[in-house]
Scaffold this motif. Structure first.
Motif, PDB file in Angstrom:
ATOM      1  N   SER A 241      22.062  34.926  29.259  1.00 36.03           N
ATOM      2  CA  SER A 241      22.384  36.206  29.889  1.00 36.03           C
ATOM      3  C   SER A 241      21.167  37.121  29.929  1.00 36.03           C
ATOM      4  CB  SER A 241      23.532  36.881  29.133  1.00 36.03           C
ATOM      5  OG  SER A 241      24.707  36.090  29.151  1.00 36.03           O
ATOM      6  N   SER A 271      31.885  38.896  34.685  1.00 36.17           N
ATOM      7  CA  SER A 271      30.940  38.059  33.948  1.00 36.17           C
ATOM      8  C   SER A 271      29.867  38.909  33.271  1.00 36.17           C
ATOM      9  CB  SER A 271      30.282  37.050  34.890  1.00 36.17           C
ATOM     10  OG  SER A 271      31.252  36.193  35.457  1.00 36.17           O
ATOM     11  N   THR A 274      31.456  40.350  30.197  1.00 35.68           N
ATOM     12  CA  THR A 274      31.545  39.285  29.188  1.00 35.68           C
ATOM     13  C   THR A 274      30.184  39.005  28.560  1.00 35.68           C
ATOM     14  OG1 THR A 274      33.377  38.265  30.397  1.00 35.68           O
ATOM     15  CG2 THR A 274      32.201  36.888  28.820  1.00 35.68           C
ATOM     16  N   GLY A 304      37.150  37.290  29.596  1.00 28.01           N
ATOM     17  CA  GLY A 304      37.023  36.161  30.507  1.00 28.01           C
ATOM     18  C   GLY A 304      38.364  35.588  30.929  1.00 28.01           C
ATOM     19  N   THR A 308      37.835  37.344  34.488  1.00 28.81           N
ATOM     20  CA  THR A 308      37.017  36.357  35.195  1.00 28.81           C
ATOM     21  C   THR A 308      37.847  35.155  35.634  1.00 28.81           C
ATOM     22  OG1 THR A 308      35.185  37.022  33.752  1.00 28.81           O
ATOM     23  CG2 THR A 308      34.883  35.044  35.083  1.00 28.81           C
TER      24      THR A 308
END
Length: 349
Positions: A241, A271, A274, A304, A308
């Protein structure tokens, strides 16, 4: 004279476990029905029952029939087996019903409407969260404990009571504290103790098998090697990330890398949330704030699952099942780790 052994260990359950178990059976039956129905129709080329002559018997009708049968069974039947059977039949019926949701939200009655799977996912998740919260928050009062004993006595009379629910009912009656209800509790207990329950019933074996499977799964997911592997996975995700953000800031991102539609944009936003939770959780882990790190990592998995995953199901349909199953395993492992850490904290005096 038959001797009955009573387990007098205090009950740690502050909720109606039987009610939650029936609802989970309902939900599992519904989800399994959707998956089996879609797989069967795909394998057989999507046949239509009654397709000739302009008629088409959609399986939503069979679902409605099964749900109606489940309701009628609860209305006129007695005993726990009726409620369990109604939960199973109602779950299958609900699965057949919700499987055709695409036909009822589109003008052209499109069974293959792509967001239909995401709609089903949202319905199942909200259904589970709301009902589970209602059951867990519903106080187990003395009168509810008496009602548990009465239901057990009814099942004993109908020869439908297994030994696990028998012991659970006796523990519930032992926990009645209202003096005004003590005599009634003693009467119900005497009725239960008047004869032993049938041993080796189907419900009892199923309950024991589920408990054994749950305990072994928890033992595996709670193993130190599994826990370290899960944390290493989150560390890797945090590194990816951070690197992705750095690359996006210094690189010239072409225009076609932007979100093509609202669904893609929402997947990117969820995302991002997250990923931020994972990065902060890993930072707390490196700072030796272990419990806070576990909670943040669990929050990232929950985000998520609730956000997501909805859009992934909308885009990939059943192709998103593998990621969903992996997220559930991560959530279970983190929850077990949190409970393990909480158990290490001494209770206040």
């Amino acid at each position: 004279m038959n001797t009955v052994t009573v387990n007098t260990a205090p009950s740690a359950e502050g909720y109606d476990r039987a009610a939650l178990g029936r609802f989970e059976l309902f939900l599992v039956a519904a989800v399994a029905t959707v998956l089996i129905t879609r797989a069967f129709l795909a394998a057989t080329g999507y046949p239509q029952i009654g397709g000739s002559g302009g008629l088409h018997i959609a399986h939503v009708l069979w679902g409605g029939l099964l749900m109606a049968a489940a309701i009628v069974a609860v209305l006129i039947g007695d005993g726990s087996r009726v409620r369990t059977g109604a939960a199973l039949a109602g779950g299958i019926g609900f699965g057949l019903f919700i499987d055709e949701v695409g036909k009822f939200v589109t003008a052209d009655v499109d069974y293959f409407f792509q967001p239909a799977v995401a709609i089903m996912y949202v319905v199942f998740v909200l259904f589970y969260l709301v009902v589970r919260e209602v059951v867990l928050r519903r106080a187990m009062s003395d009168r509810r404990r008496l009602a548990t004993g009465v239901r057990a006595l009814t099942d004993l009379t109908l020869e439908q009571l297994d030994d696990i629910r028998y012991q659970s009912a006796l523990r519930a009656l032992d926990e009645v504290r209202d003096p005004a209800l003590a005599e009634l509790a003693d009467s119900i207990r005497s009725g239960l103790l008047s004869q032993p329950p049938p041993t080796g019933g189907v419900e009892s074996r199923i309950t024991r098998a589920i408990d054994t499977l749950t305990q072994r799964t928890a033992a595996v997911l709670g193993h130190r090697a599994v826990r370290r592997s899960v944390l290493a996975l989150f560390v890797l995700q945090a590194v990816v990330s951070v690197v992705s953000v750095i690359v996006a800031m210094v690189a010239d991102v072409p225009g076609d890398a932007e979100a093509d539609d609202v669904s893609d944009l929402l997947v990117q936003l969820s995302s991002t949330v997250t990923g931020a939770l994972v990065v902060v959780g890993v930072w707390c882990l490196l700072r030796h704030h272990y419990m806070l790190a576990l909670r943040l990592l669990r929050a990232s998995v929950v985000v998520g699952l609730l956000l997501t995953q909805v859009f992934l199901f909308a885009q990939e349909e059943f192709g998103a099942l593998l990621g969903f199953a992996a997220s559930l395993l991560l959530l279970a492992a983190l929850s077990i780790a949190i409970r393990s850490e909480q158990a290490k904290v001494p209770a206040p005096a």
